[in-house]
Design an enzyme around this catalytic site. Structure first.
Site, PDB file in Angstrom:
ATOM      1  N   PRO A  52      27.020  48.134  41.193  1.00 39.55           N
ATOM      2  CG  PRO A  52      29.497  48.799  41.556  1.00 39.55           C
ATOM      3  CD  PRO A  52      28.439  48.356  40.624  1.00 39.55           C
ATOM      4  CD  GLU A  53      24.894  54.451  47.133  1.00 42.74           C
ATOM      5  OE1 GLU A  53      24.306  55.415  47.419  1.00 42.74           O
ATOM      6  OE2 GLU A  53      25.743  53.792  47.571  1.00 42.74           O
TER       7      GLU A  53
END
Length: 297
Positions: A52-53
């Site tokens: 993920p970010e």
């Protein structure tokens, strides 16, 4: 897998999308967690893994860093200093650990990090090769809302997609996926494997990912964080919603909510050519006599 992807080519490979919880303010522990997830995905036969970010360094959802219009607090400055200390240098020892794991397991890795450069932080996606190399990075062009007070803006120097043995990799971070011109710049580079690391857990997000897959006739890998709050009886701060989509918009895995997981899908690169047979938005379905994209790098 959709019927259009059922006929697999010899180059079919398995991809993994990680929905997991970083350890805020403990980057070393989060690095260890990422290395473990790479090893786990390798045991399942994956050759590409997307995180993920802001996975390394963390996404401090709900924090305001003492910011009000026209003023900042001493407590907010201390909170930022702690957050700054948890960011990573690129290259740096934390990135080296992830790259070593990528090489050990023969894995292409895309991972969101909070990158420290001088005295500025950037929300960055790193591309680490199966040979242990840093293939490239992309800095988020426009931090969203209050993010702008803690992250700098990326520039044209990190817009290039990466060439890998699996295909051309590119990334759009969170709400960059709502920037049509940036998406077009990725399509012009021939992105086959479109990565969307995010913290957006809204119900509308999967429809955005499906639209991008159909628009670009590309595989889309959206990795969202799962983040619990301080009260275990309350809903998570970030509930996930990660998914994998094929070039005709069919969902291959996910969306998955409310727990950590790793999603897997078998990726047939031949599905890209089959999809672009009738839609190539920067090729035969473009009108360069009417429209032109100019990218400043």
């Amino acid at each position: 897998m959709s019927s259009s992807s059922a006929k697999r080519s010899a180059s079919t490979f398995r991809a993994a999308v990680v929905q997991a919880e970083p350890v805020l303010n403990d980057t070393a522990e989060t690095v260890a967690h990422a290395v473990d997830r790479i090893a786990e995905a390798a045991r399942e036969g994956a050759r590409l893994i997307v995180f993920p970010e802001a996975f390394l360094g963390g996404y401090p959802k709900g924090a305001d860093f003492g910011i009000t219009l026209g003023s900042r607090t001493l407590e907010g400055r201390e909170a930022f200093a702690l957050y700054f200390a948890g960011a990573v240098d690129v290259p740096g020892p934390e990135v080296r650990s992830i790259a070593d794991a990528a090489r050990e397991h023969g894995m292409e890795v895309v991972i969101g990090v909070i990158e420290r450069s001088g005295s500025t932080l950037y929300c960055t996606a790193l591309f680490l090769g199966a040979d242990g190399s840093l293939r490239g990075k992309h800095r988020k062009l426009v931090p969203t809302a209050l993010e702008r007070c803690v992250w700098g803006r990326g520039d044209g120097s990190t817009l290039a997609a990466c060439q890998t043995p699996l295909g051309t990799l590119g990334a759009a971070i969170c709400w960059e996926n709502y920037m049509p011109l940036y998406r077009t710049s990725l399509y012009e580079q021939g992105v086959d494997l479109y990565c969307a690391p995010t913290v957006d857990d809204r119900e509308v997000w999967p429809s955005t990912m499906r639209h991008i897959a159909v628009e670009g006739r590309t595989f889309v890998f959206s990795a969202c964080q799962f983040l619990r709050g301080p009260d275990p009886d309350q809903p998570p701060l970030i509930r996930g919603g990660s998914l994998i989509v094929d070039p005709l918009g069919d969902i291959l895995a996910g969306p998955f909510y409310d727990a950590a997981t790793i999603l897997y899908a078998d990726i047939d690169p031949g599905a890209i050519a089959r999809g672009r047979f009738d839609l190539d938005v920067t090729g035969h379905y473009a009108r360069p006599d009417l429209f032109e994209l100019r990218t400043k790098t």
